[in-house]
Enzyme design. Sequence first.
Site, short mmCIF file in Angstrom:
data_model
loop_
_atom_site.label_atom_id
_atom_site.label_comp_id
_atom_site.label_asym_id
_atom_site.label_seq_id
_atom_site.Cartn_x
_atom_site.Cartn_y
_atom_site.Cartn_z
N HIS A 297 0.85 -1.18 0.00
CA HIS A 297 0.00 0.00 0.00
C HIS A 297 0.89 1.23 0.00
O HIS A 297 1.95 1.23 0.63
CB HIS A 297 -0.90 0.01 1.24
CG HIS A 297 -2.07 0.92 1.10
ND1 HIS A 297 -1.98 2.26 1.33
CD2 HIS A 297 -3.34 0.66 0.73
CE1 HIS A 297 -3.17 2.80 1.10
NE2 HIS A 297 -4.00 1.85 0.73
N ASP B 31 -7.97 -5.25 0.16
CA ASP B 31 -8.50 -6.12 -0.90
C ASP B 31 -8.14 -7.58 -0.74
O ASP B 31 -8.64 -8.42 -1.48
CB ASP B 31 -7.97 -5.63 -2.27
CG ASP B 31 -8.64 -4.35 -2.69
OD1 ASP B 31 -9.86 -4.27 -2.52
OD2 ASP B 31 -7.95 -3.45 -3.18
N1 ACO Z 1 3.94 -7.64 -4.72
C1 ACO Z 1 5.28 -7.66 -4.89
N2 ACO Z 1 6.09 -6.59 -4.76
C2 ACO Z 1 5.49 -5.44 -4.45
C3 ACO Z 1 4.11 -5.33 -4.25
C4 ACO Z 1 3.32 -6.48 -4.38
N3 ACO Z 1 2.00 -6.45 -4.20
N4 ACO Z 1 3.80 -4.05 -3.94
C5 ACO Z 1 4.95 -3.37 -3.95
N5 ACO Z 1 5.98 -4.21 -4.25
C6 ACO Z 1 7.40 -3.88 -4.29
C7 ACO Z 1 7.76 -3.12 -5.55
O1 ACO Z 1 8.16 -4.00 -6.59
C8 ACO Z 1 8.88 -2.23 -5.08
O2 ACO Z 1 10.02 -3.02 -4.96
P1 ACO Z 1 11.47 -2.39 -5.36
O3 ACO Z 1 11.70 -1.32 -4.32
O4 ACO Z 1 12.40 -3.53 -5.29
O5 ACO Z 1 11.30 -1.81 -6.74
C9 ACO Z 1 8.48 -1.87 -3.65
O6 ACO Z 1 7.66 -2.98 -3.21
C10 ACO Z 1 7.69 -0.57 -3.55
O7 ACO Z 1 6.54 -0.67 -4.40
P2 ACO Z 1 5.93 0.52 -5.22
O8 ACO Z 1 5.25 -0.03 -6.44
O9 ACO Z 1 6.95 1.59 -5.41
O10 ACO Z 1 4.87 1.07 -4.19
P3 ACO Z 1 3.64 1.99 -4.54
O11 ACO Z 1 3.37 2.74 -3.29
O12 ACO Z 1 3.89 2.80 -5.77
O13 ACO Z 1 2.48 0.97 -4.88
C11 ACO Z 1 0.59 -0.42 -4.71
C12 ACO Z 1 1.44 0.67 -4.03
C13 ACO Z 1 0.17 0.08 -6.12
C14 ACO Z 1 -0.66 -0.66 -3.89
C15 ACO Z 1 1.45 -1.71 -4.83
O14 ACO Z 1 1.83 -2.15 -3.54
C16 ACO Z 1 0.72 -2.82 -5.59
O15 ACO Z 1 0.78 -2.86 -6.82
N6 ACO Z 1 0.04 -3.75 -4.86
C17 ACO Z 1 -0.72 -4.79 -5.52
C18 ACO Z 1 -2.06 -4.24 -5.98
C19 ACO Z 1 -3.00 -3.99 -4.82
O16 ACO Z 1 -3.19 -4.82 -3.95
N7 ACO Z 1 -3.66 -2.81 -4.86
C20 ACO Z 1 -4.66 -2.44 -3.88
C21 ACO Z 1 -4.17 -1.32 -3.04
S1 ACO Z 1 -5.37 -0.94 -1.82
C22 ACO Z 1 -6.53 -0.03 -2.66
O17 ACO Z 1 -6.25 0.64 -3.62
C23 ACO Z 1 -7.85 -0.10 -2.21
#
Ligand code: ACO
Length: 435
Positions: free
Chosen positions: A312, A368
């Site tokens: 998140h 979620d």
């Molecule tokens: N699975 C694996 N790796 C992940 C995940 C995940 N679900 N989420 C983040 N990471 C990793 C990224 O690859 C990144 O790694 P790195 O530093 O080695 O490059 C690091 O964690 C940071 O992730 P970001 O994408 O920079 O974080 P951001 O804050 O931009 O993204 C998000 C947040 C979009 C929610 C992301 O965690 C994600 O895609 N999660 C899966 C989708 C999801 O569950 N969305 C629902 C969110 S809740 C809502 O909207 C109601």
Amino acid sequence: MVTESLTVRDNRTGVEYDIPITDGTIRAADLGKIKAADPANNEEGPGLAVYDPGFVNTASCRSSVTYIDGDKGILEYRGYPIEQLAENSNFLEVSYLLVHGALPTKEEYDAWVHEITYHTFVHENIKEFMQGFRYDAHPMGMLMASVGAMSTFYPDAANISDPDNRRLQIIRLIAKMPTLGAWAFRHAQGKPYVYPDNDLSYTGNFLSMLFKMSESKYAPDERIEKALDTLFILHADHEQNASANAVRSVGSTQVDPYSSVAAGVGALFGPLHGGANEAVLRMLRRIGKVENIPAFIEGVKAGNERLMGFGHRVYKNYDPRAKLIKQQAYNVFEVTGTNPLLDIAQELEKIALEDEYFVKRKLYPNVDFYSGLIYEALEFPPEMFTVLFAIGRTPGWLSQWLELVQDKEQKIARPKQIYTGERGLNFVPRDVRWA
Ligand code: ACO
């Protein structure tokens, strides 16, 4: 009097600037005063701007609606912890709280429930409009379109400067979202649309519009009604998330609230936002059995895919909503029987919470991760999950919109860019270019 400030030295010019700090922020406009001289043209040059794709460190507004401490896993609506609201309140009372900023008196509560209940019907033409969609139309697309279409049925909504008018549109939107959502659901199933039943509660009526068949009166199971109502509460607001930002961004043009909320529905549709619960279910099905989890986790760590329902932007701790939803999942399974995907989800969570990749990045289950399992147990197809989220989020979007339109500091949302394209090319006519 400025008590906190930031001193910045521009190494291009050697000039120092004192920039006030208020509420832990500096104003981007203050950075705009920092200008590098351009000796070639004898100009001051453009002011310094902030580059922040995805607004990861930019506050776009002042808000008193929702407080989140992502490190501690705290979520409060108007100061009340989400756990207390989920336990002791109901969705309409929470909606009142979000929109008005305070809990209602008995009279205010009764009037609010009455008004919402008596605005649940929609114009018959909206029904015909919805019936025009293809049989396999995604219900979120139908919801987005029908919410937007409501602006044509209520042109008075354009008068956003009148507080009474704003209140009426807010009531209409909270009241009619379940009707539109339920009809989008019935449409995909080829079933007749069910009209609202004003004798039932907000959530009971929604269940009736979803599932009523030939019985003269639909009697919702109280445990399911309570679970769904709690899920609505947990989804009701989440400060400046992507869809609230979409609502505010579109609302900043001073368009009517139906158009703004339609933008919110569109943003919520995306798989990185509200569409994630649908993606979680698909992922769990694809994993298929507990034995396949280690290979799946390796794929995630190798960057081939994401563990949906984890991570998140704000929470770097267990999302408090995920905890409450997990509890509700057990209540629902008492009625519906357990969902075999629950075992996979729990094992996935256990492994991920111990794995260094997830621990290091502070990736925890989000709202979620478990909600899809409940929705599936209630026999909703995955396409409907985000519609349920949208119904719950409507009072939050409207509270954010209401705050925006009354905030004197707000302006039309219009970010800057860093231009990376060509400049000053000479257009060559087609007959010359193609000769
Ligand atoms: N699975 C694996 N790796 C992940 C995940 C995940 N679900 N989420 C983040 N990471 C990793 C990224 O690859 C990144 O790694 P790195 O530093 O080695 O490059 C690091 O964690 C940071 O992730 P970001 O994408 O920079 O974080 P951001 O804050 O931009 O993204 C998000 C947040 C979009 C929610 C992301 O965690 C994600 O895609 N999660 C899966 C989708 C999801 O569950 N969305 C629902 C969110 S809740 C809502 O909207 C109601």
